[in-house]
Scaffold this active site. Structure first.
Site, short mmCIF file in Angstrom:
data_model
loop_
_atom_site.label_atom_id
_atom_site.label_comp_id
_atom_site.label_asym_id
_atom_site.label_seq_id
_atom_site.Cartn_x
_atom_site.Cartn_y
_atom_site.Cartn_z
N LYS A 33 0.85 -1.20 0.00
CA LYS A 33 0.00 0.00 0.00
C LYS A 33 0.88 1.25 0.00
O LYS A 33 0.72 2.14 -0.81
CB LYS A 33 -0.93 -0.01 1.22
CG LYS A 33 -1.79 1.22 1.32
CD LYS A 33 -2.73 1.16 2.51
CE LYS A 33 -3.44 2.50 2.67
NZ LYS A 33 -4.31 2.55 3.83
N GLU B 280 10.64 -4.61 4.18
CA GLU B 280 10.70 -6.03 3.79
C GLU B 280 10.36 -6.18 2.31
O GLU B 280 11.05 -6.86 1.55
CB GLU B 280 9.72 -6.87 4.61
CG GLU B 280 10.05 -6.99 6.07
CD GLU B 280 9.35 -5.93 6.92
OE1 GLU B 280 9.09 -4.83 6.39
OE2 GLU B 280 9.09 -6.20 8.10
N GLY C 73 -4.81 -1.55 5.15
CA GLY C 73 -4.03 -2.71 4.72
C GLY C 73 -4.69 -4.03 5.09
O GLY C 73 -4.81 -4.94 4.26
N ARG C 74 -5.15 -4.14 6.33
CA ARG C 74 -5.71 -5.44 6.78
C ARG C 74 -7.13 -5.67 6.30
O ARG C 74 -7.72 -6.69 6.60
CB ARG C 74 -5.60 -5.54 8.30
CG ARG C 74 -6.14 -4.36 9.06
CD ARG C 74 -5.71 -4.39 10.53
NE ARG C 74 -6.12 -3.20 11.26
CZ ARG C 74 -5.44 -2.07 11.29
NH1 ARG C 74 -4.30 -1.95 10.61
NH2 ARG C 74 -5.88 -1.02 11.98
N GLU D 181 -4.08 -5.91 15.20
CA GLU D 181 -3.58 -4.62 14.70
C GLU D 181 -4.71 -3.58 14.79
O GLU D 181 -4.46 -2.39 14.96
CB GLU D 181 -3.06 -4.75 13.27
CG GLU D 181 -2.23 -3.55 12.84
CD GLU D 181 -1.41 -3.80 11.58
OE1 GLU D 181 -0.22 -4.17 11.69
OE2 GLU D 181 -1.96 -3.61 10.48
N HIS E 247 -3.62 -31.90 19.49
CA HIS E 247 -2.44 -32.63 19.96
C HIS E 247 -1.34 -31.68 20.40
O HIS E 247 -0.20 -32.09 20.56
CB HIS E 247 -1.95 -33.58 18.85
CG HIS E 247 -3.01 -34.55 18.44
ND1 HIS E 247 -3.23 -35.74 19.10
CD2 HIS E 247 -3.96 -34.47 17.48
CE1 HIS E 247 -4.25 -36.37 18.53
NE2 HIS E 247 -4.72 -35.62 17.55
N LYS F 45 9.92 0.07 13.65
CA LYS F 45 10.46 0.28 12.30
C LYS F 45 11.57 1.34 12.34
O LYS F 45 12.61 1.20 11.71
CB LYS F 45 9.36 0.75 11.35
CG LYS F 45 8.33 -0.31 11.00
CD LYS F 45 7.33 0.26 9.98
CE LYS F 45 6.14 -0.67 9.80
NZ LYS F 45 5.08 -0.09 8.97
O1 F6P Z 1 3.66 -2.81 9.74
C1 F6P Z 1 2.28 -2.88 9.66
C2 F6P Z 1 1.76 -2.52 8.30
O2 F6P Z 1 1.76 -1.14 8.15
C3 F6P Z 1 0.38 -3.11 8.11
O3 F6P Z 1 -0.62 -2.32 8.61
C4 F6P Z 1 0.35 -3.31 6.65
O4 F6P Z 1 -0.65 -4.20 6.27
C5 F6P Z 1 1.75 -3.82 6.40
O5 F6P Z 1 2.54 -3.07 7.26
C6 F6P Z 1 2.24 -3.69 4.99
O6 F6P Z 1 2.20 -2.38 4.55
P1 F6P Z 1 2.32 -2.01 3.03
O7 F6P Z 1 1.18 -2.63 2.31
O8 F6P Z 1 2.28 -0.52 2.99
O9 F6P Z 1 3.63 -2.54 2.51
#
Ligand code: F6P
Length: 539
Positions: A214, A220, A275-276, A361, A392, A502
């Site tokens: 987003k 990452e 995002g979620r 979140e 289990h 972060k």
């Molecule tokens: O670190 C949390 C977050 O901001 C989430 O809310 C989001 O879904 C995820 O990182 C990924 O963010 P992006 O889609 O901006 O890479």
């Protein structure tokens, strides 16, 4: 805050306290007694909509709780918040954004506006869906090919959090509806091992990568996207041919263009999609690639059915609202701080992971919309694993642990041939576990063999696992999450808690690359020692 959502603080406090007091009084209630005392209990606490049957009857929730629930729903102005959400008002107060994932699955027959006088979002939503469908059709029918003309066999979604969990869950859950040639993979972790392991199984000439972010700023995803691009270039894909293998999904198209994508390769969505909550947006592209545009439309239709139910049904027949009230109730009626989610379905194995982000979140927050520390109860910690495996590992604790924790059992009616009776065995176990939690088995002689029982659970039964029911299931939990946030007066739609880590990680990257004594001296002794060990010359 939308004007009509500012409840009277005193009335709200009194209503919340009334629910909490009633819940504490319910601690000693026996659920089996409640069934005897309330002949209409199952009818009143079971619900059916959009192919889902939901049973909330096995909780320590007596009929007399209704009046306190009704008061709280009114005092928290849940109806006002819900109206404001669907109207596109900026209910995500700290980010001043609307929360309009529901628009993404609207039928398109009527305009969906961003606020009272805002633009109609439907043309833009329709355009993106049409572009996604055209692209998916081409990849699926083989007319979209790799740079050297190879058919695409593997799709890699490079994204994390909301840009991974929803599509991963959906692709896994709906794998049975997948295209026979296409395998969809998910790369999220920045650990180089994640990509190395995946890349070993891929042929760059037949791979399509979707970079999904987003913000287009997530470290990452940015690093993994670079690794994937380097891999493609190293395999001989020319820079001007990368578009055959690399597309992006983002609310920050400028960032995607800086990465080197052309507009044709960018599938956009807007900042009013959290995002979620973004599975229904272009973030769902890997899902559409896998199951095709028609099945994707059915998934949206299932979610839409749940939206209508949520929007139009009075609180006491409204499944997400009742599930949210139960979350609140159980915190005091049981003293529990968690909710386990156990899908008795391998296809739904990723549901707990998805729900962890969705609910924690959203609602893992300590202050209310006005910035005051909430009086409690806190929103629950969500956890779980699929059954029967979970039986289990941690079911011992569910049955005999000191602290009862409520469980959501998610079941799917079997539709497959079952010559070995495994599906029957699966469901028998689900039914048995819920019953054992409920009934227990007293053993006055041997405390080690004593099962206290009276442990609550919810059952959600899908009459089959298809795109429609799946969409409805996810939307159910989305609305439960938002409802709980409104009931405890927090903003479920921001996530400031993830930012500090972060920021500090960026500083640590510099220190790991170049340990400098002056900066390291500012660290706490524990961190400084770890840094020293991590940067020491290998033995
Ligand atoms: O670190 C949390 C977050 O901001 C989430 O809310 C989001 O879904 C995820 O990182 C990924 O963010 P992006 O889609 O901006 O890479």
């Amino acid at each position: 805050m939308p004007n009509d959502c500012r409840p009277d603080p005193l009335a709200y406090k009194a209503a919340l306290n009334a629910v909490r007091a009633a819940a504490r009084q319910a601690r000693e209630l026996r659920i089996l007694d409640l069934f005897e005392q309330e002949p209409d209990r199952l009818e009143r606490l079971s619900f059916e909509t959009a192919g889902l049957y939901v049973d909330l009857s096995r909780h320590r929730l007596p009929a007399r709780a209704w009046s306190s629930f009704e008061r709280l729903v009114g005092a928290a102005d849940l109806v006002g918040w819900r109206r404001a959400m669907f109207a596109g008002d900026p209910i995500n107060l700290t980010e001043e954004r609307a929360v309009l994932h529901v628009a993404l699955r609207a039928s398109g027959e009527q305009p969906f506006r961003l606020g009272a006088v805002g633009e109609d979002l439907m043309p833009e939503i329709g355009d993106t869906l049409a572009r996604m469908a055209a692209f998916s059709d081409r990849v699926r029918d083989g007319s979209w090919r790799g740079a050297e003309g190879h058919l695409i066999t593997d799709v890699v979604n490079v994204g994390i959090g909301g840009s991974q969990l929803g599509p991963f869950l959906a692709c896994d859950a709906l794998a049975r509806f997948g295209h026979p040639r296409l395998r969809v993979h998910f790369l999220s972790n920045i650990d180089p091992d994640a990509w190395d392991r995946l890349a070993e199984r891929l042929d760059p000439k037949r791979t399509l990568a979707i970079v999904a972010s987003k913000s287009w700023r997530t470290i990452e995803t940015a690093r993994n996207a670079q690794a994937v691009r380097r891999w493609l270039l190293a395999a001989g894909v020319g820079r001007d041919q990368l578009r055959h293998h690399l597309v992006g999904v983002t609310a920050n198209p400028t960032g995607a263009r800086e990465f080197g994508l052309a507009n044709e390769g960018i599938f956009p969505f807007r900042d009013w999609v959290g995002g979620r909550f973004s599975l229904w947006s272009a973030i769902g592209l890997p899902v559409m690639l896998q199951i095709g545009p028609e099945a994707f439309a059915q998934m949206l239709a299932g979610a839409r059915e749940m939206d209508s139910h949520f929007l139009e049904t009075q609180w006491d027949r409204n499944i997400p609202v009742m599930m949210a009230l139960l979350s609140l109730w159980n915190a005091d009626a049981l003293g529990s701080q968690t909710e386990a989610v156990i899908p008795y379905s391998q296809a739904l194995a990723r549901l707990p992971a998805y729900l962890q982000q969705l609910q924690m979140e959203s609602n893992g927050k300590r202050v209310d919309v006005d910035g005051n520390v909430i009086p409690g109860p806190p929103a629950p910690v969500i956890w779980g694993e699929p059954g029967t495996d979970a039986q289990h590992s941690f079911f011992q604790s569910l049955h005999q642990g000191l602290q009862p924790q409520p469980v959501d059992f998610v079941l799917v009616r079997p539709t497959q041939e079952d010559p070995e009776g495994r599906g029957r065995g699966l469901l028998a176990n689900a039914l048995a576990q819920a019953e054992a939690l409920l009934r227990g088995r007293p053993d006055p002689e041997n405390p080690h063999r004593h099962y206290p029982g009276n442990r609550p659970s919810t059952t959600i039964l899908l009459d089959r696992l298809d795109p429609r029911r799946f969409g409805a299931l996810v939307a159910l939990y989305e609305h439960k999450t938002a409802s709980l946030g409104w009931l405890i007066r927090i903003n479920s739609f921001d996530q400031w808690g993830v930012e500090l880590g972060k920021e500090i990680a960026a500083e640590h990257e510099k220190l790991l690359a170049n340990p400098d004594r002056a900066s390291a001296a500012r660290l706490d002794p524990s961190t400084a020692e770890l840094l020293r060990r991590l940067t020491a010359t290998a033995p």
